[in-house]
Motif scaffolding. Sequence first.
Motif, mmCIF file in Angstrom:
data_model
loop_
_atom_site.group_PDB
_atom_site.id
_atom_site.type_symbol
_atom_site.label_atom_id
_atom_site.label_comp_id
_atom_site.label_asym_id
_atom_site.label_seq_id
_atom_site.Cartn_x
_atom_site.Cartn_y
_atom_site.Cartn_z
ATOM 1 N N LEU A 3 0.837 -1.195 0.000
ATOM 2 C CA LEU A 3 0.000 0.000 0.000
ATOM 3 C C LEU A 3 0.874 1.248 0.000
ATOM 4 C CD1 LEU A 3 -2.619 -1.088 2.676
ATOM 5 C CD2 LEU A 3 -3.043 -0.830 0.228
ATOM 6 N N ASN A 68 -5.584 9.576 -6.538
ATOM 7 C CA ASN A 68 -5.633 8.340 -7.316
ATOM 8 C C ASN A 68 -4.382 7.496 -7.151
ATOM 9 O OD1 ASN A 68 -8.162 8.938 -8.338
ATOM 10 N ND2 ASN A 68 -7.383 9.871 -10.217
ATOM 11 N N ASP A 71 -3.266 5.155 -1.520
ATOM 12 C CA ASP A 71 -4.305 4.264 -0.973
ATOM 13 C C ASP A 71 -4.912 4.790 0.319
ATOM 14 O OD1 ASP A 71 -3.998 2.086 -2.934
ATOM 15 O OD2 ASP A 71 -2.003 1.873 -2.048
ATOM 16 N N LYS A 117 -11.486 6.948 0.240
ATOM 17 C CA LYS A 117 -10.241 6.337 0.700
ATOM 18 C C LYS A 117 -9.991 6.708 2.163
ATOM 19 C CE LYS A 117 -8.009 5.888 -3.800
ATOM 20 N NZ LYS A 117 -6.757 6.064 -4.581
ATOM 21 N N ALA A 256 -7.711 0.424 3.767
ATOM 22 C CA ALA A 256 -7.066 0.797 2.504
ATOM 23 C C ALA A 256 -6.993 -0.396 1.559
ATOM 24 C CB ALA A 256 -5.676 1.358 2.784
ATOM 25 N N ARG A 257 -6.679 -1.575 2.101
ATOM 26 C CA ARG A 257 -6.621 -2.774 1.249
ATOM 27 C C ARG A 257 -7.988 -3.091 0.648
ATOM 28 N NH1 ARG A 257 -4.084 -4.922 5.895
ATOM 29 N NH2 ARG A 257 -1.827 -4.636 5.804
ATOM 30 N N ARG A 259 -10.446 -1.027 0.108
ATOM 31 C CA ARG A 259 -10.799 -0.007 -0.885
ATOM 32 C C ARG A 259 -10.028 -0.209 -2.181
ATOM 33 N NH1 ARG A 259 -11.485 2.768 -4.413
ATOM 34 N NH2 ARG A 259 -12.336 4.891 -4.585
ATOM 35 N N ALA A 260 -8.766 -0.660 -2.067
ATOM 36 C CA ALA A 260 -7.931 -0.856 -3.248
ATOM 37 C C ALA A 260 -8.104 -2.230 -3.882
ATOM 38 C CB ALA A 260 -6.462 -0.644 -2.869
ATOM 39 N N ARG A 262 -6.905 -5.031 -2.681
ATOM 40 C CA ARG A 262 -5.662 -5.784 -2.560
ATOM 41 C C ARG A 262 -5.727 -6.706 -1.352
ATOM 42 N NH1 ARG A 262 -1.350 -0.826 -3.206
ATOM 43 N NH2 ARG A 262 -2.262 0.078 -5.088
#
Length: 274
Positions: A3, A68, A71, A117, A256-257, A259-260, A262
Amino acid sequence: MSLRIGISARLLHDPPPGLGLPQKRLQFLESSMAHWIMAHNAIALMVPFVDEAAPTLVNRVPVSEVVNLLDGLVLQGGIDICPQTYGALPGHPDWAGDPIRDRYELALLRGFVEAGKPVLGVCRGAQLINVYFGGTLVQDIPSQWQDAVPHQDTGRYDRLMHDVTFSPDGLLADLYGADLTHRVTSIHHQCVDRLGDGLVVEARSPRDGVIEAIRHEGTGFVLGLQWHPEFHLQATDETLGLLDSGPVMESFLRAARLRAGRPRSTALSSQETS
């Protein structure tokens, strides 16, 4: 892929002569903040301030492109927020704050909130979150909050500590379990006054009721901590018993993960389960 977490910059408008950069604004981050993030397998990247008056930056990259690329956002501590940012006047010249930094960080905060985010605010960062959502601040706890315990000691700095009590149904209570009282650092003379729209209190100082943590109830992760969890990393006799800063950072990075899109890395999972 790790991240990428943005950290807002602290601004030093008038550097002391000994630094060799007279009349040059400096931007910096306190190293403990970067270490706290990187200790959890994430990359810490300071987001530079762009001078509003710089004539050579007419083609500056918009905030949306910065958002953008990252993260999540961590808002550092530092100088007071300018009272005029939340519609008040400074009660004392020393409380005038930094309106330039306010505008820079509010633009970043707005970009991350609107993008969904996660945002984590520390000390000044927690106060900025409250102001962003329409709240106000107590400009000076010692003179404006009756019977307040010391929340700042310039001589002791990060060695001043006090208890906080978590709200039973809040995020922090979920992260830390049934024990709702914990010990934290205290380095602030201002605090949340009127709570912003959509915000809830996550923690208070039990002896005087000063708000010590807030959270936005929307769908995204927006959490503000009045204490400095990044200062809880260094193990000394004085820091024994301080609140573990790990669960907060892991919760922020988990958001964050998600949302991304990942998944948690195998390496990190094995470290945490060892």
